[in-house]
Design a protein around this motif. Sequence first.
Motif, PDB file in Angstrom:
ATOM      1  N   ILE A   1       0.631  -1.156  -0.094  1.00 48.98           N
ATOM      2  CA  ILE A   1      -0.059  -0.111  -0.025  1.00 48.98           C
ATOM      3  C   ILE A   1       0.839   1.328   0.066  1.00 48.98           C
ATOM      4  O   ILE A   1       1.660   1.364   0.762  1.00 48.98           O
ATOM      5  CB  ILE A   1      -0.934   0.062   1.330  1.00 48.98           C
ATOM      6  N   ALA A   2       0.494   2.202  -0.963  1.00 44.72           N
ATOM      7  CA  ALA A   2       1.401   3.544  -1.022  1.00 44.72           C
ATOM      8  C   ALA A   2       0.486   4.620  -0.066  1.00 44.72           C
ATOM      9  O   ALA A   2      -0.722   4.498  -0.442  1.00 44.72           O
ATOM     10  CB  ALA A   2       1.431   4.275  -2.340  1.00 44.72           C
ATOM     11  N   THR A   3       0.832   4.777   1.211  1.00 46.05           N
ATOM     12  CA  THR A   3      -0.138   5.502   1.903  1.00 46.05           C
ATOM     13  C   THR A   3       0.509   7.070   2.325  1.00 46.05           C
ATOM     14  O   THR A   3       1.801   7.255   2.713  1.00 46.05           O
ATOM     15  CB  THR A   3      -0.299   5.043   3.413  1.00 46.05           C
ATOM     16  N   GLN A   4      -0.412   7.905   2.110  1.00 51.58           N
ATOM     17  CA  GLN A   4       0.067   9.298   2.704  1.00 51.58           C
ATOM     18  C   GLN A   4       0.575   9.142   3.988  1.00 51.58           C
ATOM     19  O   GLN A   4      -0.346   8.546   4.873  1.00 51.58           O
ATOM     20  CB  GLN A   4      -1.406  10.113   2.462  1.00 51.58           C
ATOM     21  N   ARG A  21       4.430   1.718   1.756  1.00 52.14           N
ATOM     22  CA  ARG A  21       5.401   2.726   1.053  1.00 52.14           C
ATOM     23  C   ARG A  21       4.701   3.839   1.324  1.00 52.14           C
ATOM     24  O   ARG A  21       3.677   4.557   1.100  1.00 52.14           O
ATOM     25  CB  ARG A  21       5.167   2.476  -0.454  1.00 52.14           C
ATOM     26  N   PRO A  22       5.595   4.637   1.989  1.00 48.26           N
ATOM     27  CA  PRO A  22       5.146   6.135   2.340  1.00 48.26           C
ATOM     28  C   PRO A  22       5.206   7.081   1.463  1.00 48.26           C
ATOM     29  O   PRO A  22       5.804   7.176   0.518  1.00 48.26           O
ATOM     30  CB  PRO A  22       6.349   6.659   3.477  1.00 48.26           C
ATOM     31  N   MET A  23       3.766   7.850   1.174  1.00 45.06           N
ATOM     32  CA  MET A  23       3.670   8.853   0.331  1.00 45.06           C
ATOM     33  C   MET A  23       3.827  10.193   0.913  1.00 45.06           C
ATOM     34  O   MET A  23       2.995  10.159   2.031  1.00 45.06           O
ATOM     35  CB  MET A  23       2.457   8.941  -0.362  1.00 45.06           C
ATOM     36  N   ARG A  24       4.428  11.291   0.634  1.00 43.51           N
ATOM     37  CA  ARG A  24       4.421  12.435   1.365  1.00 43.51           C
ATOM     38  C   ARG A  24       4.100  13.607   0.115  1.00 43.51           C
ATOM     39  O   ARG A  24       4.796  14.192  -0.285  1.00 43.51           O
ATOM     40  CB  ARG A  24       5.863  12.683   1.894  1.00 43.51           C
ATOM     41  N   GLY A  46       3.236  -0.336  -8.673  1.00 44.18           N
ATOM     42  CA  GLY A  46       3.371  -1.874  -7.886  1.00 44.18           C
ATOM     43  C   GLY A  46       2.902  -1.953  -6.779  1.00 44.18           C
ATOM     44  O   GLY A  46       2.850  -3.021  -6.158  1.00 44.18           O
ATOM     45  N   CYS A  47       2.148  -1.023  -6.395  1.00 42.09           N
ATOM     46  CA  CYS A  47       1.211  -1.170  -5.126  1.00 42.09           C
ATOM     47  C   CYS A  47      -0.202  -1.492  -5.497  1.00 42.09           C
ATOM     48  O   CYS A  47      -0.543  -1.444  -6.806  1.00 42.09           O
ATOM     49  CB  CYS A  47       1.064   0.259  -4.387  1.00 42.09           C
ATOM     50  N   GLN A  48      -0.957  -2.130  -4.673  1.00 40.64           N
ATOM     51  CA  GLN A  48      -2.263  -2.732  -4.700  1.00 40.64           C
ATOM     52  C   GLN A  48      -3.019  -1.302  -4.963  1.00 40.64           C
ATOM     53  O   GLN A  48      -4.120  -1.215  -5.563  1.00 40.64           O
ATOM     54  CB  GLN A  48      -2.733  -3.741  -3.815  1.00 40.64           C
ATOM     55  N   PHE A  49      -2.995  -0.635  -3.903  1.00 46.00           N
ATOM     56  CA  PHE A  49      -3.684   0.730  -3.918  1.00 46.00           C
ATOM     57  C   PHE A  49      -3.068   1.696  -3.293  1.00 46.00           C
ATOM     58  O   PHE A  49      -1.901   1.435  -2.586  1.00 46.00           O
ATOM     59  CB  PHE A  49      -5.029   0.749  -3.357  1.00 46.00           C
ATOM     60  N   GLY A  50      -2.976   3.274  -3.745  1.00 41.35           N
ATOM     61  CA  GLY A  50      -2.778   4.233  -2.828  1.00 41.35           C
ATOM     62  C   GLY A  50      -3.697   4.559  -1.793  1.00 41.35           C
ATOM     63  O   GLY A  50      -4.997   4.585  -1.962  1.00 41.35           O
ATOM     64  N   TYR A  51      -3.522   5.280  -0.748  1.00 41.99           N
ATOM     65  CA  TYR A  51      -4.335   5.708   0.305  1.00 41.99           C
ATOM     66  C   TYR A  51      -4.157   7.190   0.558  1.00 41.99           C
ATOM     67  O   TYR A  51      -3.058   7.786   0.942  1.00 41.99           O
ATOM     68  CB  TYR A  51      -4.420   4.706   1.587  1.00 41.99           C
ATOM     69  N   THR A  52      -5.282   8.058   0.490  1.00 38.17           N
ATOM     70  CA  THR A  52      -5.095   9.204   0.780  1.00 38.17           C
ATOM     71  C   THR A  52      -6.375   9.871   1.448  1.00 38.17           C
ATOM     72  O   THR A  52      -7.454   9.398   1.424  1.00 38.17           O
ATOM     73  CB  THR A  52      -4.865  10.200  -0.340  1.00 38.17           C
ATOM     74  N   VAL A  53      -6.157  11.099   2.288  1.00 41.27           N
ATOM     75  CA  VAL A  53      -7.213  11.586   3.048  1.00 41.27           C
ATOM     76  C   VAL A  53      -6.824  13.106   2.700  1.00 41.27           C
ATOM     77  O   VAL A  53      -6.307  14.030   3.158  1.00 41.27           O
ATOM     78  CB  VAL A  53      -7.193  11.702   4.634  1.00 41.27           C
TER      79      VAL A  53
END
Lengths: 396, 396
Positions: free
Chosen positions: A119-122, A141-144, A158-165
């Motif tokens: 997961i790519a996560t904010q 995988r951290p996203m900034r 390559g991630c299953q999904f990205g997560y953002t708020v």
Amino acid sequence: MAKRPAFADWLDDTNDVTRMFLAAGQIPGLINLAGGLPDPQLYPARALADLAHAALTETPQDALNYAPIEGYGALRDALATRYETDKLKLTRENVLITSGGIQGLELIGKVLLNEGGAIATQTPTYLGALDAWRPRRPTYRPMRPDANDFDPAVALRGCQFGYTVPNFSNPTGKLVPTNVRAALVEAAQSTGTWLVEDDPYGALYYDETPLPRMIELAGDGAPYDGPVIYLGSLSKELAPGLRIGWVIAAPEMIAKLTLAKQGSDMSTSGLSQVLTLRTFETGLDARVLPDILTLYAARRDALCAAMETHLTPWFDWEKPVGGMFVWAVARNPDFNTDDLLQAALRAKTCVSPSSVFDPLGEDRRAIRINFTLNSEPQLAEGIRRLAVACQEVDLR
Amino acid sequence: MAKRPAFADWLDDTNDVTRMFLAAGQIPGLINLAGGLPDPQLYPARALADLAHAALTETPQDALNYAPIEGYGALRDALATRYETDKLKLTRENVLITSGGIQGLELIGKVLLNEGGAIATQTPTYLGALDAWRPRRPTYRPMRPDANDFDPAVALRGCQFGYTVPNFSNPTGKLVPTNVRAALVEAAQSTGTWLVEDDPYGALYYDETPLPRMIELAGDGAPYDGPVIYLGSLSKELAPGLRIGWVIAAPEMIAKLTLAKQGSDMSTSGLSQVLTLRTFETGLDARVLPDILTLYAARRDALCAAMETHLTPWFDWEKPVGGMFVWAVARNPDFNTDDLLQAALRAKTCVSPSSVFDPLGEDRRAIRINFTLNSEPQLAEGIRRLAVACQEVDLR
């Protein structure tokens, strides 16, 4: 008696935060700035009592029978209409009703993650999302998105999904700007990655015009089939106790989430769904919103004023334009906010330390302060106590 | 647009049953004997409307705020009292409120199963339990408590837990006799295995005195800490749409299930919980029960009479003393009830074939017939149509 079998491995990964906060709840006179709760005085209880009575007498089967797994058709239609724009074309096939926003996150994990999935996560990120996905033991995988060198395609590939708020991120209270939203959507499309837009605070803009949702940016005028999976909730706009959330996504995703929901709770409370539909139909949510915005904006101002008075020696922060939180980062990179929390509890207040919002558990430099639950005098007193705790940590 | 990531592997394991039954729902004039639904005319909607109005005006915070993850204290207390006996000592630490019975099953899977973990399950078994555990891809060891050579200790040893529906098992409608219950409890204790007692039909005894629950047999007069995990539900006794179930178990198990529930839906609807508490306090559930028992017993008799008239050439069955189902086994071992279902749909009726209740998917010889949803004339007509379908399968 023989020894019992071991519990599942993921339970070893849980932290003590919840237990610590529960223990904090027992401290008499504690001013709790750690949570993310609405002010219960804002719940339109009498209006909801009348709507519930009408729902149970006029449409008893809708309220008391098993609801369809994917939710009541009329409520799904109402939500499709609510979110539709010229570009974003929605039908009920794009909508799943969930038992609160967190169930949406859990179901997304269930359908997209094998054990260890990426997961790519904010980052920092919502603690409840980490809880929801923990049984699948994902890799993060951290996203900034506010970093200068942020490249959405590199983050998502390559991630299953990205997560953002994107609206008033939990915990930072910040907005993801429109150009970054557009870049994320474009990267989701070019890499084929799903992109989760978790939006519990989207109605809580106090000062500015709302930015476009990512799912709107993904709309192309055709029946919606894009990569953005949007999550909404009634919890912050009306009342959390009804446990109503919704997912808006491509029909293929809604179908898989429905399969997963069948094995999670079969369906969401019929009574809560009928009550939500009647809330929308009577405009009750829209009538309540101005009072919510007025009260919370004033509390945000009171909190920031108290912080200005008491916390400037230790912290920097930006006044948020909406949401429920202020995120304060210690000036000294060695300041440890896990330690601060212990001192704060001794001073009878409580904030959330940054470690719990870091998927890797490393960030010790910031705190999240909530301003929606407490009155203005309580906020001022809580911050005064927090400054006492800061002084204590400082002197160690 | 790039190709999207694959869905989680467990979704490949799902079968077409749900889709087939959903499609069946579209057939005009179909008499559906396949489900397991209560008759909605029995829901005390007006009484619940008054209780809901009172709950929302008198205790609005309990109804509208986030409930505690483990459920309202007062409701947990009420359930501890409800199940307590001289031998079975319970407090709220033994009780978790769930969003329907199936959530209890899902949470048990979450806390006890790593991928591939072993379950000893009464066979044939409840389809919803298989759905709830599918994301963990468990291995199943069939248990047949009515077989002459059934050895509970051999069945349970090495499994994470055993799963049983001792009262009017779904799908067979049969009782597990008291001596087998006791042997299962003893085996759970001697092997250290958890033992799930799923009891949605426990109140639906029409002819006989209820047998002791396994959790009662596991009580020893000390605060309960035994291996039986008991699952109850409001769905069959009052109304399924409120989505209220409960788990009664050792405090250690309740604590782990609470951690798992936090990441599933945070908490169960406060409104539904307050409504359930008021139902218990006012005795509404007890007042409704006699009407439920009278109606369902008469329908069971009507169904069995129609079966006697029409189905004896093809099937054997026992008249159940409670519950919602009759289980009929084909006299000819080569009779294929998957084929029968297709023929039944053409004849505008619908039953559940045994294949869906077999964890290994192999049993093709039996059918489950529900008698709680349809009126006596509908039951008779449904069985007449089923006989037409039997004739068709027979003639192939």
